[in-house]
Design a protein around this motif. Structure first.
Motif, PDB file in Angstrom:
ATOM      1  N   UNK A  45      43.428  49.334  45.019  1.00 11.41           N
ATOM      2  CA  UNK A  45      42.469  50.364  44.603  1.00 11.41           C
ATOM      3  C   UNK A  45      41.393  49.773  43.699  1.00 11.41           C
ATOM      4  N   UNK A  46      41.804  48.929  42.765  1.00 13.54           N
ATOM      5  CA  UNK A  46      40.836  48.299  41.860  1.00 13.54           C
ATOM      6  C   UNK A  46      39.859  47.411  42.625  1.00 13.54           C
ATOM      7  N   UNK A  47      40.364  46.704  43.638  1.00 19.43           N
ATOM      8  CA  UNK A  47      39.474  45.875  44.460  1.00 19.43           C
ATOM      9  C   UNK A  47      38.449  46.740  45.191  1.00 19.43           C
ATOM     10  N   UNK A  48      38.896  47.892  45.689  1.00 19.67           N
ATOM     11  CA  UNK A  48      37.968  48.823  46.349  1.00 19.67           C
ATOM     12  C   UNK A  48      36.945  49.368  45.356  1.00 19.67           C
ATOM     13  N   UNK A  49      37.408  49.722  44.160  1.00 22.62           N
ATOM     14  CA  UNK A  49      36.494  50.214  43.123  1.00 22.62           C
ATOM     15  C   UNK A  49      35.454  49.156  42.755  1.00 22.62           C
ATOM     16  N   UNK A  50      35.874  47.913  42.721  1.00 20.57           N
ATOM     17  CA  UNK A  50      34.946  46.829  42.386  1.00 20.57           C
ATOM     18  C   UNK A  50      33.853  46.711  43.458  1.00 20.57           C
ATOM     19  N   UNK A  51      34.254  46.865  44.711  1.00 18.82           N
ATOM     20  CA  UNK A  51      33.283  46.766  45.809  1.00 18.82           C
ATOM     21  C   UNK A  51      32.166  47.794  45.694  1.00 18.82           C
ATOM     22  N   UNK A  52      32.494  48.973  45.159  1.00 11.40           N
ATOM     23  CA  UNK A  52      31.475  50.020  45.018  1.00 11.40           C
ATOM     24  C   UNK A  52      30.883  50.063  43.612  1.00 11.40           C
ATOM     25  N   UNK A  53      31.288  49.106  42.766  1.00  8.88           N
ATOM     26  CA  UNK A  53      30.685  48.996  41.452  1.00  8.88           C
ATOM     27  C   UNK A  53      31.273  49.869  40.367  1.00  8.88           C
ATOM     28  N   UNK A  54      32.450  50.422  40.596  1.00 13.52           N
ATOM     29  CA  UNK A  54      33.061  51.292  39.582  1.00 13.52           C
ATOM     30  C   UNK A  54      33.836  50.532  38.512  1.00 13.52           C
ATOM     31  N   UNK A  55      34.291  49.307  38.821  1.00 12.11           N
ATOM     32  CA  UNK A  55      35.003  48.492  37.838  1.00 12.11           C
ATOM     33  C   UNK A  55      34.490  47.061  37.926  1.00 12.11           C
ATOM     34  N   UNK A  56      34.807  46.284  36.905  1.00 12.25           N
ATOM     35  CA  UNK A  56      34.379  44.885  36.853  1.00 12.25           C
ATOM     36  C   UNK A  56      35.463  43.975  37.435  1.00 12.25           C
ATOM     37  N   UNK A  57      35.080  42.732  37.649  1.00  9.25           N
ATOM     38  CA  UNK A  57      36.050  41.722  38.107  1.00  9.25           C
ATOM     39  C   UNK A  57      37.169  41.564  37.080  1.00  9.25           C
ATOM     40  N   UNK A  58      36.838  41.699  35.810  1.00 10.33           N
ATOM     41  CA  UNK A  58      37.849  41.579  34.756  1.00 10.33           C
ATOM     42  C   UNK A  58      38.944  42.636  34.920  1.00 10.33           C
ATOM     43  N   UNK A  59      38.564  43.827  35.300  1.00 10.48           N
ATOM     44  CA  UNK A  59      39.550  44.892  35.505  1.00 10.48           C
ATOM     45  C   UNK A  59      40.453  44.570  36.695  1.00 10.48           C
ATOM     46  N   UNK A  60      39.873  43.999  37.724  1.00 14.77           N
ATOM     47  CA  UNK A  60      40.661  43.611  38.896  1.00 14.77           C
ATOM     48  C   UNK A  60      41.640  42.498  38.527  1.00 14.77           C
ATOM     49  N   UNK A  61      41.150  41.512  37.796  1.00 13.13           N
ATOM     50  CA  UNK A  61      42.004  40.398  37.379  1.00 13.13           C
ATOM     51  C   UNK A  61      43.138  40.905  36.490  1.00 13.13           C
ATOM     52  N   UNK A  62      42.835  41.824  35.613  1.00 14.51           N
ATOM     53  CA  UNK A  62      43.863  42.377  34.727  1.00 14.51           C
ATOM     54  C   UNK A  62      44.937  43.105  35.527  1.00 14.51           C
ATOM     55  N   UNK A  63      44.526  43.865  36.528  1.00 14.72           N
ATOM     56  CA  UNK A  63      45.525  44.576  37.337  1.00 14.72           C
ATOM     57  C   UNK A  63      46.373  43.588  38.141  1.00 14.72           C
ATOM     58  N   UNK A  64      45.747  42.514  38.631  1.00 18.06           N
ATOM     59  CA  UNK A  64      46.519  41.483  39.327  1.00 18.06           C
ATOM     60  C   UNK A  64      47.525  40.822  38.380  1.00 18.06           C
ATOM     61  N   UNK A  65      47.116  40.565  37.159  1.00 19.80           N
ATOM     62  CA  UNK A  65      48.013  39.944  36.175  1.00 19.80           C
ATOM     63  C   UNK A  65      49.233  40.838  35.922  1.00 19.80           C
ATOM     64  N   UNK A  66      49.012  42.127  35.824  1.00 18.36           N
ATOM     65  CA  UNK A  66      50.137  43.059  35.643  1.00 18.36           C
ATOM     66  C   UNK A  66      51.087  42.995  36.836  1.00 18.36           C
ATOM     67  N   UNK A  67      50.512  42.973  38.018  1.00 23.02           N
ATOM     68  CA  UNK A  67      51.316  42.909  39.243  1.00 23.02           C
ATOM     69  C   UNK A  67      52.134  41.623  39.285  1.00 23.02           C
ATOM     70  N   UNK A  68      51.496  40.492  39.011  1.00 25.41           N
ATOM     71  CA  UNK A  68      52.205  39.214  39.043  1.00 25.41           C
ATOM     72  C   UNK A  68      53.267  39.147  37.951  1.00 25.41           C
ATOM     73  N   UNK A  69      53.002  39.764  36.825  1.00 25.11           N
ATOM     74  CA  UNK A  69      53.994  39.824  35.754  1.00 25.11           C
ATOM     75  C   UNK A  69      55.246  40.566  36.181  1.00 25.11           C
ATOM     76  N   UNK A  70      55.065  41.668  36.876  1.00 20.91           N
ATOM     77  CA  UNK A  70      56.204  42.435  37.386  1.00 20.91           C
ATOM     78  C   UNK A  70      56.972  41.612  38.418  1.00 20.91           C
ATOM     79  N   UNK A  71      56.249  40.900  39.282  1.00 16.83           N
ATOM     80  CA  UNK A  71      56.925  40.064  40.279  1.00 16.83           C
ATOM     81  C   UNK A  71      57.781  38.983  39.606  1.00 16.83           C
ATOM     82  N   UNK A  72      57.276  38.406  38.535  1.00 20.19           N
ATOM     83  CA  UNK A  72      58.049  37.405  37.796  1.00 20.19           C
ATOM     84  C   UNK A  72      59.299  38.033  37.186  1.00 20.19           C
ATOM     85  N   UNK A  73      59.154  39.238  36.680  1.00 17.98           N
ATOM     86  CA  UNK A  73      60.299  39.952  36.107  1.00 17.98           C
ATOM     87  C   UNK A  73      61.356  40.197  37.174  1.00 17.98           C
ATOM     88  N   UNK A  74      60.914  40.544  38.378  1.00 20.53           N
ATOM     89  CA  UNK A  74      61.856  40.795  39.477  1.00 20.53           C
ATOM     90  C   UNK A  74      62.667  39.541  39.773  1.00 20.53           C
TER      91      UNK A  74
END
Length: 87
Positions: free
Chosen positions: A31-60
Motif C-alpha cells: 500500500x505504501x508503495x502504491x501511495x508513493x507512486x501517486x505522491x501521497x507518501x515519501x520514499x522514507x515512509x516506504x523504507x520505514x514500512x519495509x524495515x518494520x516488515x523485515x524486522x517481523x520476519x527476523x522475529x519469526x
C-alpha cells in the motif's frame, strides 16, 4: 518440565501472532508503495514500512528456532524421565 511446556505454548502463540502481523505488514508495504507512486507518501515512509516488515520476519526466524529448541528440551526431558522410571 511444566515450565518448558508453558514456554513452548507461549512461544508458539507468539509465533502465530508474528506470522499474522507479517502478513499485515506485507500488505502495508504494498500500500505504501502504491501511495508513493501517486505522491501521497515519501520514499522514507516506504523504507520505514519495509524495515518494520523485515524486522517481523527476523522475529519469526528467532521464534521458530526457539520453538525447535523447546521441543528438543521436552523430548530430552521425556527420555530422561523414562530412563529414571525404568531404573
Amino acid at each position: 518440565m511444566a515450565n518448558t511446556y508453558y514456554g513452548l505454548s507461549a512461544t508458539r502463540a507468539q509465533l502465530e501472532l508474528s506470522r499474522r502481523t507479517a502478513e499485515v505488514w506485507k500488505q502495508t508495504v504494498s500500500t505504501m508503495e502504491d501511495f508513493k507512486l501517486v505522491g501521497n507518501v515519501t520514499e522514507a515512509a516506504v523504507v520505514q514500512s519495509r524495515a518494520q516488515y523485515y524486522g517481523i520476519l527476523a522475529t519469526i526466524t528467532d521464534l521458530e528456532q526457539a520453538v525447535d529448541n523447546l521441543n528438543n528440551t521436552l523430548a530430552l526431558a521425556a527420555i530422561i524421565c523414562e530412563r529414571a522410571a525404568r531404573a
